[in-house]
Design an enzyme around this catalytic site. Structure first.
Site, PDB file in Angstrom:
ATOM      1  CG  ASP A  52      -2.169  -0.669   1.109  1.00 43.92           C
ATOM      2  OD1 ASP A  52      -2.588  -0.884  -0.038  1.00 43.92           O
ATOM      3  OD2 ASP A  52      -2.783  -1.011   2.135  1.00 43.92           O
TER       4      ASP A  52
HETATM    5  C1  GLC Z   1      -1.858  -3.844   5.258  1.00 44.41           C
HETATM    6  C2  GLC Z   1      -3.054  -3.894   4.367  1.00 44.41           C
HETATM    7  C3  GLC Z   1      -2.830  -4.758   3.166  1.00 44.41           C
HETATM    8  C4  GLC Z   1      -1.548  -4.403   2.499  1.00 44.41           C
HETATM    9  C5  GLC Z   1      -0.394  -4.459   3.469  1.00 44.41           C
HETATM   10  C6  GLC Z   1       0.913  -4.026   2.853  1.00 44.41           C
HETATM   11  O1  GLC Z   1      -1.727  -5.047   5.955  1.00 44.41           O
HETATM   12  O2  GLC Z   1      -4.172  -4.345   5.050  1.00 44.41           O
HETATM   13  O3  GLC Z   1      -3.884  -4.625   2.265  1.00 44.41           O
HETATM   14  O4  GLC Z   1      -1.357  -5.289   1.431  1.00 44.41           O
HETATM   15  O5  GLC Z   1      -0.663  -3.604   4.545  1.00 44.41           O
HETATM   16  O6  GLC Z   1       0.929  -2.668   2.577  1.00 44.41           O
HETATM   17  C1  GLC Z   2      -0.651   2.453   5.770  1.00 40.63           C
HETATM   18  C2  GLC Z   2       0.046   1.209   6.274  1.00 40.63           C
HETATM   19  C3  GLC Z   2      -0.340  -0.010   5.487  1.00 40.63           C
HETATM   20  C4  GLC Z   2      -1.841  -0.087   5.396  1.00 40.63           C
HETATM   21  C5  GLC Z   2      -2.426   1.206   4.873  1.00 40.63           C
HETATM   22  C6  GLC Z   2      -3.934   1.115   4.878  1.00 40.63           C
HETATM   23  O1  GLC Z   2      -0.191   2.765   4.530  1.00 40.63           O
HETATM   24  O2  GLC Z   2       1.447   1.345   6.276  1.00 40.63           O
HETATM   25  O3  GLC Z   2       0.182  -1.171   6.105  1.00 40.63           O
HETATM   26  O4  GLC Z   2      -2.181  -1.140   4.574  1.00 40.63           O
HETATM   27  O5  GLC Z   2      -2.019   2.279   5.658  1.00 40.63           O
HETATM   28  O6  GLC Z   2      -4.589   2.266   4.698  1.00 40.63           O
END
Ligand code: GLC
Ligand code: GLC
Length: 817
Positions: free
Chosen positions: A502
């Site tokens: 993300d």
């Molecule tokens: C969080 C989110 C997931 C994402 C991950 C890596 O766990 O829930 O959707 O893939 O972060 O950014």
């Molecule tokens: C932030 C976190 C990631 C998560 C995302 C969701 O970027 O680092 O892990 O999945 O928020 O909104």
């Protein structure tokens, strides 16, 4: 140095037993596995909600409070001048003994003080919208005890987001009702009930009481805290009636216990809905409703039914036995028997349990997820259901349809939807170009598990638009095509807002600290930002799509898709290989990310895992080389970090990834979710020893340093601080993580190697050489397979996998490697 231990596993009872209330962080559990849920810490902190932690929050909880974990379902016992709680908090009176047992959807907390033992069992009966609290209080002393008992819970004004911000309104809207019968006493919360809401909550006890409170300030006192409610200190309830301010529910009971005497009380904390036309009861004088001048009395028939149903210990016991029986049944679908107690514990109990929780919660409500930020994630839920589908396939089926119903006609997705409305929600962004492929991942896993091809013919709308329905199979095709319709200059998938990571926001260029990387505008025009993670995902899940098409006799579609997959493999081999590992991405301007030429972020885990699982560049041994590089660069004592070296400066062209301090989260943290990708790739490469070594590093049953790990030692956490962090090995974001489903796949399907396929069960273990024997009992569809693997010669894998065709009945199979 002797390591501090706060508790231990009790495998026989499928419980984790906490023996010291001062755990390094609140260690929580989940009540409920259908629609009514509770989060409960080892000191009874936490809250309840119905379906949706944002829109139907039942009890109030303050995140980020000081001290940590303040507020919950508390019982205060006043014994002379001493006031204590069975769960130690909030009074923190030194107990003579304390124990918290977190079991499968229940928690039992027992405290003892001055010869009085109080034990409270919390659980949500199946099919019921209520948390039951069975309280057992025993006088262990030789003297008569005159005790005063106060219950306590604080209502949330339904919408947990506005509850925490709109005080100009909130402090004037609270409304309650009080009802005293010969057989029970119930305190009702009905804020906004007289207008648009058709739901209410209640907190009841199965006997008359000697008093109550419904107004927080009256009970606690304006300048007191939870540890010193004035009414409790005075031993005198105020019989307060909340009107505005902060409604609560507290029962007051006086009891005299003879030496050795035990008293049982049943509290029910519930939620009910009424039809609009059926909301109000006639005011017939039977009920004592102190809260009403205008006779907007709740029609309480449903609550009465539940309260009376759980009026006896026998009824509670039998509901509790049903819950246990459900778990016997769910866990029996996959059981391993081996000489390794920790392996058995993970597979047979805790990993499966966590998969149920992630399936129910997605990433919405934990002690790190506030319940107001996110609902059900498109990519998250598709992954979660793969760890759960063997437990209750019908629920996984419905979930797939719900998820697909939020998709757009071009295959793109809302990143999440709200469980209450099942409607897509743009609040946390969209345009993540990995999202569509996860639908193929989830749906094919469902069909392989169940053999239920009919789901593919289900008519499913686009964006919940009535009349827009096409078959689920068509959704899968469009998902596949979404990737090929969005490729960049190297023929690799364009990343969009981000991919699985993300925080890899390659089109965002944000310099405004007030905007969220997840929702801010993206510069997609002219972007060359491509993702090798999506490339690997596309090849791996694309082949699952091809296999499905072949099985369904759609040869042409299978061929068409194969051509695209082959082209993607070529693109990766040509433009995605950095010499010793796969690149991670190209940025907006087409520069490499995750390359030996970069100073920081030379290598990333996601593309190594996915491209190696997909065996891209097999002829050149790219997968093996990439796995070796991943281990060399990324591995550590506590697991593999996401990237190395971590970024130490902000990169405008990379977005949130480079905002985290080095060693945390997506910047060099051990983001456990992606470790299983490498583990699975290792098994596909036939390396059982390496796979096992990586598996054990993140599996909670092997975590011995509880002080360092900090969070619950019985479940996976999303992130463990990486080798460049201040305290490597410190865990965070426990419970709600895709790690649960992925390490479940890694251990059960790839290491122990029992994999459902369209044709039959494929037995293809890839194990550590010193695992000499194990048996898996697998209930699959209508059959039961008892599979024993013998490994007398220290191998890691058989010459050939064994395919056992599906047939009903019981089968015993022994395989010697
Ligand atoms: C969080 C989110 C997931 C994402 C991950 C890596 O766990 O829930 O959707 O893939 O972060 O950014
Ligand atoms: C932030 C976190 C990631 C998560 C995302 C969701 O970027 O680092 O892990 O999945 O928020 O909104």
């Amino acid at each position: 140095m002797l390591k501090m231990q706060y508790g231990h596993f009790d495998d026989l009872h499928r419980e984790y037993v906490i023996t010291n209330p001062q755990t390094p962080f609140p260690w929580i559990n989940y009540l409920g596995n259908e629609d009514f849920f509770g989060l409960i810490s080892n000191t009874a902190g936490g809250y309840d909600f119905y379906k949706d932690a944002k829109f139907r929050r039942i009890t109030r909880y303050r995140y980020n409070s000081v001290p940590m974990d303040n507020g919950g379902r508390y019982f205060y016992i006043k014994d002379g001048d001493v006031v204590w709680n069975p769960g130690w908090k909030p009074c923190k009176t030194q107990l003579d003994s304390y124990e918290c047992r977190h079991g499968l959807n229940y928690t039992r907390i027992t405290g003892e003080k001055d010869g009085v033992r109080t034990s409270v069992l919390h659980f949500v009966p199946l099919g019921v919208k209520a948390e039951i609290q069975r309280l057992t209080i025993t006088n262990l002393s030789s003297k008569v005890k005159n005790l005063k008992l106060f219950s306590y819970t604080e209502w949330c004004l339904w919408n947990a987001a506005t509850d925490g911000e709109n005080f100009q309104r909130n402090l004037s809207t609270g409304e309650v009702e009080i009802e005293q019968h010969a057989d029970f006493t119930a305190l009702y919360h009905k804020t906004e009930y007289k207008e648009r809401r058709d739901h209410y909550a209640y907190y009841a006890v199965n006997c008359p009481v000697q008093g109550y409170d419904t107004d927080r300030e009256s009970f606690i006192g304006l300048y007191n805290d939870f540890s010193e409610p004035q009414a409790v200190l005075d031993g005198a309830p105020r019989n307060s009636l909340a009107h505005g301010w902060s409604p609560i529910a507290s029962h007051y009971l006086e009891m005299t216990l003879q030496a050795g005497e035990t008293r049982e009380l049943i509290f029910v904390l519930g939620y009910e809905e009424n039809a609009q036309e059926d909301k109000f009861a006639p005011f017939n004088g039977e009920i004592t409703s102190l809260g009403e001048r205008d006779h907007h009395i709740i029609n309480k028939a449903r609550a009465h039914e539940v309260i009376r149903r759980f009026a006896t210990v026998e009824a509670v016991d039998s509901a509790f036995a049903e819950l246990s029986a459900l778990w016997d049944e769910l866990l029996s679908k996959y059981q391993v028997q081996s000489a390794d107690e920790r392996l058995n514990r993970m597979v047979n109990i805790w990993n499966q349990y966590q998969c149920m929780v992630t399936f129910c919660m997605s990433r919405s409500a934990s002690f790190f997820e506030s319940g107001i930020g996110r609902g059900m994630g498109f990519r998250d839920s598709n992954q979660d259901l793969v760890g759960f589908v063997h437990q209750i396939p019908s629920r996984a089926r419905q979930r797939i349809i719900d998820i697909a119903s939020t998709q757009f006609p071009d295959g793109g997705c809302y990143h999440q939807y709200q469980p209450l409305t099942k409607r897509g929600n743009n609040d946390i962004g969209g345009g993540f170009n990995d999202d569509p492929m996860w639908l193929i991942f989830g749906a094919t896993a469902y069909v392989r598990e169940t053999g239920d091809f009919s789901i593919l013919d289900e008519m499913v709308p686009w964006d919940n638009e009535p009349g827009s329905d096409v078959t689920l199979m068509e959704h899968l095709r469009i998902s596949f095509d979404h990737v090929i319709n969005n490729v960049g200059p190297h023929g690799l998938p364009l990343i969009g807002r981000a991919d699985w990571n993300d925080c890899l926001n390659l089109n965002c260029f944000s310099m405004d600290p007030n905007e969220s990387f997840q929702t801010t505008g993206n510069r997609t025009e002219g972007s060359k930002a491509e993702s090798l993670m999506i490339a690997g995902l596309f090849v791996y899940c694309g082949r699952q799509y091809v296999e499905l098409c072949r099985t369904k006799g759609m040869a042409q579609e299978a061929e068409r898709a194969t051509a695209h997959i082959n082209a993607m493999c070529q693109a990766v081999e040509k433009h995605g290989w950095d010499g010793e590992w796969y690149l991670r991405a190209y940025d907006f301007d087409g520069n490499k990310i995750g390359s030996k030429d970069n100073e920081e972020g030379k290598i990333f885990i996601e593309s190594q895992g996915w491209c190696a699982m997909a065996r891209i560049g097999e002829a050149e041994q790219m997968p093996e080389k990439a796995l070796d590089s991943a281990v060399n660069w990324l591995d550590s004592e506590h697991g593999m970090v996401l990237n190395y070296p971590a970024y130490t400066t902000y990169h405008l062209e990379m977005g949130e990834q480079s905002t985290y301090p080095a060693g945390y989260k997506e910047n060099g943290g051990i983001f456990c979710h992606n470790n299983p990708w490498v583990i699975i790739a290792q098994t596909i490469a036939g390396r059982g020893n390496q796979a096992w070594d990586l598996y054990r590093k993140i599996a909670p049953a092997w975590i011995d340093d509880q002080d360092l790990h900090k969070v619950e030692p019985y479940v996976y956490c999303q992130m463990v601080a990486g080798k460049e962090a201040a305290k490597p090995g410190e865990g965070k974001n426990s419970w709600l993580t895709g790690t649960a489903a992925w390490n479940w796949l890694a251990i059960t399907q790839h290491i122990l190697g029992i994999r459902p396929t369209y044709e039959g069960l494929l037995i293809d273990p890839c194990i550590p050489a010193d695992l000499t024997e194990y048996t898996v009992i697998r209930k699959w569809r209508d059959a039961q397979y008892v599979i024993t693997i013998k490994n007398p010669n220290g191998k890691q894998r058989a010459e050939q996998p064994t395919m056992v065709p599906y047939s009903a009945g019981k089968h015993e199979i022994t395989i010697t490697l």
